[in-house]
Scaffold this motif. Structure first.
Motif, short mmCIF file in Angstrom:
data_model
loop_
_atom_site.label_atom_id
_atom_site.label_comp_id
_atom_site.label_asym_id
_atom_site.label_seq_id
_atom_site.Cartn_x
_atom_site.Cartn_y
_atom_site.Cartn_z
N ILE A 13 47.24 74.74 8.10
CA ILE A 13 46.02 75.12 8.80
C ILE A 13 46.08 74.71 10.28
O ILE A 13 45.77 75.51 11.18
CB ILE A 13 44.80 74.49 8.11
CG1 ILE A 13 44.64 75.04 6.69
CG2 ILE A 13 43.54 74.74 8.94
CD1 ILE A 13 43.54 74.37 5.90
N LEU A 14 46.53 73.48 10.53
CA LEU A 14 46.60 73.01 11.91
C LEU A 14 47.60 73.82 12.73
O LEU A 14 47.33 74.21 13.87
CB LEU A 14 46.99 71.53 11.94
CG LEU A 14 45.93 70.54 11.42
CD1 LEU A 14 46.47 69.11 11.44
CD2 LEU A 14 44.65 70.64 12.24
N LEU A 15 48.75 74.11 12.14
CA LEU A 15 49.75 74.90 12.87
C LEU A 15 49.28 76.33 13.11
O LEU A 15 49.57 76.92 14.15
CB LEU A 15 51.07 74.90 12.09
CG LEU A 15 51.83 73.56 12.05
CD1 LEU A 15 53.06 73.67 11.17
CD2 LEU A 15 52.23 73.14 13.46
N SER A 16 48.56 76.88 12.14
CA SER A 16 48.02 78.24 12.32
C SER A 16 47.02 78.27 13.47
O SER A 16 47.06 79.17 14.33
CB SER A 16 47.36 78.72 11.03
OG SER A 16 48.29 78.76 9.97
N VAL A 17 46.11 77.28 13.49
CA VAL A 17 45.13 77.22 14.59
C VAL A 17 45.83 77.00 15.92
O VAL A 17 45.49 77.62 16.94
CB VAL A 17 44.10 76.10 14.31
CG1 VAL A 17 43.20 75.89 15.50
CG2 VAL A 17 43.28 76.42 13.06
N PHE A 19 48.90 77.86 16.71
CA PHE A 19 49.60 79.09 17.08
C PHE A 19 48.63 80.12 17.66
O PHE A 19 48.92 80.77 18.68
CB PHE A 19 50.30 79.66 15.84
CG PHE A 19 51.06 80.91 16.10
CD1 PHE A 19 52.25 80.89 16.82
CD2 PHE A 19 50.59 82.13 15.64
CE1 PHE A 19 52.96 82.06 17.06
CE2 PHE A 19 51.28 83.30 15.88
CZ PHE A 19 52.48 83.27 16.59
N LEU A 20 47.47 80.29 17.04
CA LEU A 20 46.47 81.23 17.56
C LEU A 20 45.97 80.80 18.94
O LEU A 20 45.78 81.63 19.83
CB LEU A 20 45.30 81.33 16.59
CG LEU A 20 45.58 82.02 15.26
CD1 LEU A 20 44.34 81.95 14.36
CD2 LEU A 20 45.98 83.47 15.49
N ALA A 21 45.76 79.49 19.11
CA ALA A 21 45.31 79.00 20.42
C ALA A 21 46.35 79.26 21.50
O ALA A 21 46.02 79.66 22.63
CB ALA A 21 45.00 77.50 20.34
N ILE A 22 47.64 79.06 21.17
CA ILE A 22 48.70 79.32 22.14
C ILE A 22 48.74 80.80 22.52
O ILE A 22 48.90 81.17 23.69
CB ILE A 22 50.06 78.86 21.59
CG1 ILE A 22 50.09 77.33 21.48
CG2 ILE A 22 51.20 79.35 22.47
CD1 ILE A 22 51.34 76.80 20.82
N ILE A 23 48.58 81.68 21.52
CA ILE A 23 48.59 83.12 21.79
C ILE A 23 47.43 83.50 22.70
O ILE A 23 47.58 84.25 23.68
CB ILE A 23 48.54 83.90 20.47
CG1 ILE A 23 49.87 83.76 19.71
CG2 ILE A 23 48.26 85.38 20.74
CD1 ILE A 23 49.89 84.48 18.40
N ILE A 24 46.23 82.97 22.40
CA ILE A 24 45.05 83.30 23.21
C ILE A 24 45.22 82.80 24.64
O ILE A 24 44.94 83.53 25.61
CB ILE A 24 43.79 82.71 22.56
CG1 ILE A 24 43.51 83.39 21.21
CG2 ILE A 24 42.59 82.86 23.49
CD1 ILE A 24 42.38 82.76 20.43
N ILE A 25 45.68 81.55 24.79
CA ILE A 25 45.86 80.99 26.13
C ILE A 25 46.92 81.77 26.90
O ILE A 25 46.76 82.05 28.11
CB ILE A 25 46.24 79.50 26.03
CG1 ILE A 25 45.06 78.70 25.46
CG2 ILE A 25 46.63 78.95 27.41
CD1 ILE A 25 45.39 77.24 25.19
N ALA A 26 48.01 82.15 26.24
CA ALA A 26 49.07 82.91 26.91
C ALA A 26 48.56 84.27 27.36
O ALA A 26 48.87 84.73 28.47
CB ALA A 26 50.27 83.07 25.97
N CYS A 27 47.78 84.93 26.50
CA CYS A 27 47.23 86.24 26.88
C CYS A 27 46.27 86.10 28.07
O CYS A 27 46.31 86.93 29.00
CB CYS A 27 46.52 86.87 25.68
SG CYS A 27 47.62 87.37 24.34
#
Length: 371
Positions: A13-17, A19-27
């Motif tokens: 769960i922590l890694l999924s969150v 990963f999503l946070a990294i994708i959002i910040i990168a975008c």
């Protein structure tokens, strides 16, 4: 049969969150240079969408022709005035920068003080006495700060180029939003509905109404007042009317009004002996300075049925908090919050208007609890 709950994989769960946070910040980091241009384009398109639809009907339903005409209109409204303003600022500031950097700037003589009735001669004599006591020393100490300030203003030329770039992006994004406006709006509403259901959709619709209300009631009013005030300055013979017009636009946007610029110009005209044009500008300023009391409420009501104090508070607070784009962010946030709060409060019926009835019901309930 007993259903055993599977233990949660906390690491997954922590890694999924993460990963999503990294994708959002990168975008967000990738699209960061385009955010301001897209925000301005969205604001302009939302505010002018009814005009665009009418124009499309006049052009026999041809969306492409309507997009071209609206893009040219935005080019005439935004790009050309900005280019004229930059050219005027460069022409005006050029001699000042040259005199400061070359060290030729000296303390003014202020000979016009002699024309002041009764106390003019004393003021002129006192000024020159101050210069004789240390005027050159004062100028020597002040000149480095003037030079530093001038250098700072020259350095801000890069911001002018950045602003022009955002204006170009605004034109491109506006054309795209005009072309696919319905699909973009539906996508935003779909996303809001996925987040908060029907209230999310209502919040998006209310945000659009608030943007249109601010654009019509605040920006259009400021532009009308500033342009009419600038016309009065140009006709009256006041120098640097273009720069004063830009200053009036800013003062009107922050709700200070055009009189902050017009009154000193009227005083200058009377001071220079041009009483005729000073009187004309005085009468014209009375009209320009009070017309917002009529135009602004009418235009705001055309955009959204929102309290005027809510719009003005959002404009001033948003400008302080977010800069120029805060002119729209502030009122939109306040308007959406106010409407959602109002809808939440009105989910239950209002209390009785007669306080005696309320007190009697409370006493009855207390008697029942005692029994």
């Amino acid at each position: 049969m007993v259903n055993l709950r599977q233990p949660r994989d906390v690491a997954q769960i922590l890694l999924s969150v993460l990963f999503l946070a990294i994708i959002i910040i990168a975008c967000l980091w990738i699209v960061r240079p385009f955010v301001l241009g897209f925000a301005w384009a969205g604001t302009v398109v939302i505010a002018t969408w009814p005009l665009f639809i009418r124009l499309q009907k006049l052009l026999f339903g041809r969306r492409s022709l309507a997009v071209v005409v609206m893009t040219l209109f935005l080019f005439l409204v935004f790009i050309i005035p900005i280019a004229l303003l930059v050219n005027s600022l460069v022409d005006t500031s050029g001699p000042v920068i040259r005199s400061v950097t070359s060290g030729e700037m000296t303390i003014p003589d202020l000979a016009w003080l002699n024309s002041v009735p009764v106390i003019g001669a004393k003021l002129y004599s006192g000024w020159h006495s101050l210069l004789e006591m240390g005027g050159s020393a004062i100028m020597t100490k002040v000149r480095p700060y003037i030079g530093t300030t001038t250098t700072w203003f020259v350095g801000q030329a890069a911001h002018v180029g950045r602003f022009v770039m955002h204006c170009a992006l605004m034109l491109v994004f506006s054309a795209l939003l005009y072309w696919r406006g319905e699909q973009v709006a539906l996508g935003v509403r779909h996303f809001a509905t996925r987040l908060a259901g029907q209230r999310g959709d209502a919040a998006v619709l209310l945000a659009g109404q608030a943007v249109r209300a601010v654009a019509l009631g605040v920006v259009v009013t400021a532009l009308v007042q500033a342009v009419l005030g600038g016309i009065g300055l140009a006709i009256s013979g006041v120098p640097y009317a273009t720069i004063f017009t830009v200053i009036m636009i800013l003062t009107c946007l922050v709700q200070l009004g055009p009189l902050l610029v017009l009154i000193p110009c009227i005083i200058w005209l009377y001071w220079s002996g041009d009483t005729t044009w000073g009187t004309v500008l005085l009468v014209w300023s009375c009209v320009v300075g009070t017309m917002d009391n009529v135009i602004r409420p009418m235009l705001i009501r055309m955009g959204a049925d929102l309290p005027l104090i809510l719009i003005l508070s959002g404009v001033i607070g948003g400008l302080i908090a977010f800069g120029m784009i805060g002119l729209f962010i502030g009122p939109v946030l306040l308007a959406v919050t106010w409407r959602l709060f109002s809808a939440w409060v009105h989910e239950i019926p209002p209390p009785a208007t007669d306080p005696d009835v309320v007190l009697h019901e409370l006493e009855t309930l207390e008697d029942k609890n005692k029994q």
